[in-house]
Structures are given as C-alpha cells and as structure tokens.
Design an enzyme around this catalytic site. Structure first.
Site, PDB file in Angstrom:
ATOM      1  N   GLU A   7       0.822  -1.206   0.000  1.00 52.43           N
ATOM      2  CA  GLU A   7       0.000   0.000   0.000  1.00 52.43           C
ATOM      3  C   GLU A   7       0.859   1.259   0.000  1.00 52.43           C
ATOM      4  O   GLU A   7       0.558   2.239  -0.697  1.00 52.43           O
ATOM      5  CB  GLU A   7      -0.917   0.024   1.238  1.00 52.43           C
ATOM      6  CG  GLU A   7      -1.817  -1.191   1.373  1.00 52.43           C
ATOM      7  CD  GLU A   7      -1.244  -2.241   2.289  1.00 52.43           C
ATOM      8  OE1 GLU A   7      -1.980  -2.720   3.168  1.00 52.43           O
ATOM      9  OE2 GLU A   7      -0.050  -2.591   2.120  1.00 52.43           O
ATOM     10  N   ALA A  11      12.235 -52.144  -4.355  1.00 54.04           N
ATOM     11  CA  ALA A  11      12.328 -53.600  -4.320  1.00 54.04           C
ATOM     12  C   ALA A  11      13.069 -54.012  -3.050  1.00 54.04           C
ATOM     13  O   ALA A  11      13.689 -53.180  -2.374  1.00 54.04           O
ATOM     14  CB  ALA A  11      13.055 -54.112  -5.560  1.00 54.04           C
ATOM     15  N   ARG A  26       9.445 -29.037  -6.564  1.00 52.34           N
ATOM     16  CA  ARG A  26      10.654 -28.681  -5.813  1.00 52.34           C
ATOM     17  C   ARG A  26      10.966 -27.197  -5.976  1.00 52.34           C
ATOM     18  O   ARG A  26      11.296 -26.505  -5.006  1.00 52.34           O
ATOM     19  CB  ARG A  26      11.847 -29.493  -6.320  1.00 52.34           C
ATOM     20  CG  ARG A  26      11.929 -30.916  -5.856  1.00 52.34           C
ATOM     21  CD  ARG A  26      13.195 -31.568  -6.416  1.00 52.34           C
ATOM     22  NE  ARG A  26      13.368 -32.945  -6.009  1.00 52.34           N
ATOM     23  CZ  ARG A  26      14.382 -33.712  -6.373  1.00 52.34           C
ATOM     24  NH1 ARG A  26      15.331 -33.214  -7.160  1.00 52.34           N
ATOM     25  NH2 ARG A  26      14.465 -34.972  -5.957  1.00 52.34           N
TER      26      ARG A  26
END
Length: 346
Positions: free
Chosen positions: A55, A166, A187
C-alpha cells in the site's frame, strides 16, 4: 459483499503483483489504487522484509491530491502495527483514501485489526473480495501464522501395491518421466526440501530442481538433511547452489522452528519412508503427494511405515483434493481432515 467489476479486476491485478514479491517471513502482497472514476492510478507490491508494504509503495507513486478520495485495492488487510515499517492503516487514513477493498483478513495477532481502524476513521471498507484465489496465493504464509511453522508437503512414489522400492533397495525408477518432471516443478516452488541422512547415504541425491532440458530451474529449494550422521564431503548435495543445511537431530518440530526463523514458508519432504512416516506420525503434514505407478513390486519396502496407527479407529483420514494423470502414472493429492478445531491448518 459489495464491490464493482473494476474493483474485482483490480484485485486480480493485485494478486499478480503480489507474486512479484519474494517468499519469506512476510506475506506476498500486491496493491492497486483506483480513482473515483475507476481508473488505475498506481500499483505496488511488497519487495521483502524492511521494504515499504504494498500500500505504501503504491501511495508513494501518487500526489497527495490523487490519493485523496481514491480506492485502495489490496490482497491482504492493511496492517495495524509498527514493525520495521509503520501501520499501513494509519498511512491510508492520513492519505485521505475514501475506500479500501481487501481479499484476506490478516490472521497475525500483532498486525490484525486494520479494517476496524479504517472504519473507525470513516473509511469505507470491503473485505473478502476474491478471497479464495488470494488465500491460495498466501497458503504457506497463512499456515506459518496459524500453526507457527512452515507448510509441509510429504511426497513419495510408489508401486500399485504400495511399495517404494524392491527388497534389494533399488527404486529407480518406479514412476516415469512425466511424474519426475512434476516433482522437479514442485521442488522449485518450495522454500526447502528435506531428506534424512539414510536417503543421502543410500541414493546420493542432488536435490536440485531442474527444467525439462536438464538445466537448473531459476528457483532452488534449500536442501535440509535431518539425522545425526554427517553428509559425506563428496556427496552430490555439497554442490547444490543453495548449499546444504545439516540438522543433526531427529526433532522435527525443532527443525521446522529453525526453518521458520530462516524465512522458510513451505517444506517439501522427499526423504523416504522413514522420514515421511515420522512427519505424518507427529501430525506435521499439511499435504500428501502420492505418485502411483502401474507396476507391482511386492516385498517389504512399503512406501509408508509406522505412523502410530494400531487400529482402524486411529487411521489418518485424508481428503482427496486432486487427481492427475502423468503419463502412465497417477498423482494423488490429499490433505488431512481436521478432527478438532485446533488441528485445522488452513
């Protein structure tokens, strides 16, 4: 709520201006000054801590005669306290503006109350204009104010059967290139990216945000490593353009407090099942991003571990806010459902 089409459009422009300002401890705020006939007289935005608020910057572009009787359109309720700068509410009163239109009420205790102060001095005030859009812009800052900590996004990639790797530990790549590109985009939008030392030692990640052509994105998150083990001297993280912050602790709340003091508003947790589970277990998660690939792995390497749920009545309920198709993969975006008023994040 009463506002003109011109004021509605000006608020959209004020939101665009707000995004020009830096993210940090202070909110991104934009302002547009309109003449009594609806012409744009001046614009401004907050350029960072210690600089004039939006402002004030806009008023500085006007003569005293232009400011008198004008309308100030601003994305956040004018502040009502003295910090590094004076109260914007007082500046608007002294400038003689006739009307103030704002989008989001200031929730910060020291600075709130500007609208009431303006009304007490005879200024016409209208709040809530395009509040949903501006709230989205201010989301991470609002979380910092309301919770006293940065907005935390926890991300993981998983197979269709909920595995993150895995059994031999290999995980590159569960998801495809489109999903990985989306991660890099997110990111770049975060202030900090957090991993554990286990991820650093196992994967040696760079934790940079990259563009589609492989080049570094203009905006990079601060990499933060949580854990008591040191980051190796030859780790890829040592070459990160922002350096690396090592937090030799497992105190997640303490880490978030430190990051807040550094001006961090948004944290992207990308540190594997152990760290992700810890943030969820401690109730420090505001958004979950689950990238799901149409692949079956089986085994024991689940995407999420112990989050403190022993029975279904303790299950962490989430609201699904978005679903995106990314190549062959799906992105599920979800947010915790507050169970008590004091648990609400935004």
């Amino acid at each position: 709520m009463t506002y003109s089409d011109t004021e509605w459009q000006a608020m959209g422009r004020a939101r665009e201006l707000a995004l020009l300002g830096p993210r940090g401890i202070n909110p991104q705020v934009g302002a547009v000054v309109l003449s009594p006939s609806g012409d744009v007289l001046a614009e401004g935005w907050h350029r960072g801590a210690g600089n004039p608020h939006a402002e004030i910057e806009a008023l500085a572009r006007l003569s005293p005669a232009e400011a008198r009787g004008a309308t100030m359109v601003v994305t956040l309720e004018p502040c009502n306290h003295t910090g590094r700068t004076g109260p914007c509410a007082v500046a608007l009163i002294e400038a003689g503006v006739a009307r103030v239109v704002y989008a989001v009420t200031d929730p910060a205790e020291p600075s709130a109350g500007g609208a009431d102060r303006l009304r007490a001095h005879g200024i016409d005030v209208e709040g809530g204009v395009r509040a949903d859009e501006v709230t989205e812009t201010l989301e991470s800052w609002l979380t910092v104010v309301r919770l006293g900590r940065p907005f935390v996004t926890v991300k993981w990639a998983q197979s269709l059967d909920g595995r993150a790797a895995a059994d031999d530990g290999s995980s590159r790549w569960i998801t495809g290139s489109d999903a990985r590109a989306d991660v890099h985009r997110r990111r770049a939008e975060a202030d900090a990216i957090v991993v554990g030392t286990g991820t650093v030692l196992a994967d040696d990640p760079a934790l940079t945000a990259r563009l589609a052509n492989g080049e570094l994105a203009p905006s990079q998150p601060l990499p933060v490593v949580i854990g008591t083990r040191p980051v190796p001297r030859d780790a890829a993280l040592r070459s990160h353009p922002r350096g690396v912050l090592e937090s030799r602790t497992h105190d997640l709340r303490g880490v978030l407090d430190e990051l807040r003091e550094r001006g961090v508003q948004s944290v992207f947790v990308e540190g594997g099942p152990t760290l992700a589970s810890s943030f969820i277990r401690e109730g420090l998660t505001d958004r979950v991003l689950a990238y799901v690939a149409p692949v079956l792995i089986g085994g024991t390497k689940t995407a999420i571990g112990d989050i403190g749920v022993e029975t279904m009545s303790q299950a962490r309920r989430l609201a699904l806010t978005d679903v995106q198709r990314l190549g062959d993969d799906l992105l599920l975006v979800a947010e915790p459902i507050p169970t008590r008023p004091d648990e609400r994040t935004h």
